[in-house]
Design an enzyme around this catalytic site. Structure first.
Site, PDB file in Angstrom:
ATOM      1  N   GLU A 262      -3.406   0.882  -6.852  1.00 16.04           N
ATOM      2  CA  GLU A 262      -2.409  -0.117  -7.194  1.00 16.04           C
ATOM      3  C   GLU A 262      -2.220  -0.105  -8.706  1.00 16.04           C
ATOM      4  OE1 GLU A 262       0.450  -1.529  -6.446  1.00 16.04           O
ATOM      5  OE2 GLU A 262      -0.572  -1.973  -4.560  1.00 16.04           O
TER       6      GLU A 262
ATOM      7  N   CYS B 265       0.871  -1.175   0.000  1.00 15.80           N
ATOM      8  CA  CYS B 265       0.000   0.000   0.000  1.00 15.80           C
ATOM      9  C   CYS B 265       0.905   1.221   0.000  1.00 15.80           C
ATOM     10  CB  CYS B 265      -0.917   0.002   1.224  1.00 15.80           C
ATOM     11  SG  CYS B 265      -1.999   1.453   1.293  1.00 15.80           S
TER      12      CYS B 265
END
Length: 220
Positions: free
Chosen positions: A105, A2
């Protein structure tokens, strides 16, 4: 991993979604491109008997006892956070939540990387599990926990942040809950079927770019 997320829900919405008594809640400024090495909103107990507050922590974990050139990771893996010398004290005593509306992402496509935005299907805030420690400057610094990607998140990357379900928030934040196995038994991740994602503009690649257009869907 993350490494970028968005938090644009206003403070009242985040506080209502938390469903826990909150002593203090700083005003949340909408951010659609939150990057490491900045101050981010966290929920934590500053001390064992201190009330729950919503304040800021530096996104980069380096405890005050670490050497000056010690690493400053932004993530800690669920596989090692409870046993690593660097993280285990914080895992036992200094856990926190990082509220987010979603995270980014990047998916390799034809030699390029296409960013995707991942969030709850109902667009409610997410609760990312984190740990924090006092930094050398006396202020808190944090890392977000990651786990192997599940459900639709695995279509984009092999890891994802540890997103907690609503029943896990209180035990995760409880500073008196310190035993590793007890914590693991009381804490559960959000069901993978409640997540969704879509491709977004490559403008998110530049940390200086901001705005709601960063989460708008684009042709893949």
């Amino acid at each position: 991993m993350c490494g970028r997320f968005a938090l644009y829900s206003p403070t009242p919405k985040v506080s209502e979604a938390l469903r826990l008594p909150l002593e203090e809640a700083g005003e949340i400024a909408p951010r659609y491109n939150v990057a490491p090495g900045t101050w981010i909103t966290v929920l934590r107990h500053p001390g064992d008997d201190a009330p729950l507050v919503m304040d800021e922590a530096w996104w980069g974990y380096r405890p005050h006892w670490a050497r000056e050139k010690a690493p400053e990771p932004i993530n800690a893996t669920v596989e090692k956070v409870a046993t690593s010398n660097y993280f285990r004290g914080a895992f036992a005593h200094h856990r926190c939540l990082v509220p987010a509306d979603g995270w980014y992402e990047w998916l390799p496509v034809d030699g390029r990387k296409q960013p995707h935005f991942l969030c709850r299907e109902d667009r409610e805030p997410l609760w990312l599990a984190g740990i924090w420690s006092e930094r050398p400057d006396g202020r808190p610094g944090c890392a977000i926990l990651t786990e192997p990607a599940r459900g639709v998140a695995s279509e984009i990357h092999d890891r994802m942040p540890l997103v907690l379900d609503e029943t896990s928030l209180e035990p995760w934040l409880d500073p008196h809950l310190t035993d590793r196995e007890t914590i693991r038994g009381a804490v559960h991740h959000l069901a993978a079927g409640r997540l969704t994602h879509w491709p977004v503009s490559t403008r998110v690649n530049r940390t200086g770019n901001e705005g709601a257009d960063l989460i708008e869907p684009v042709p893949s």
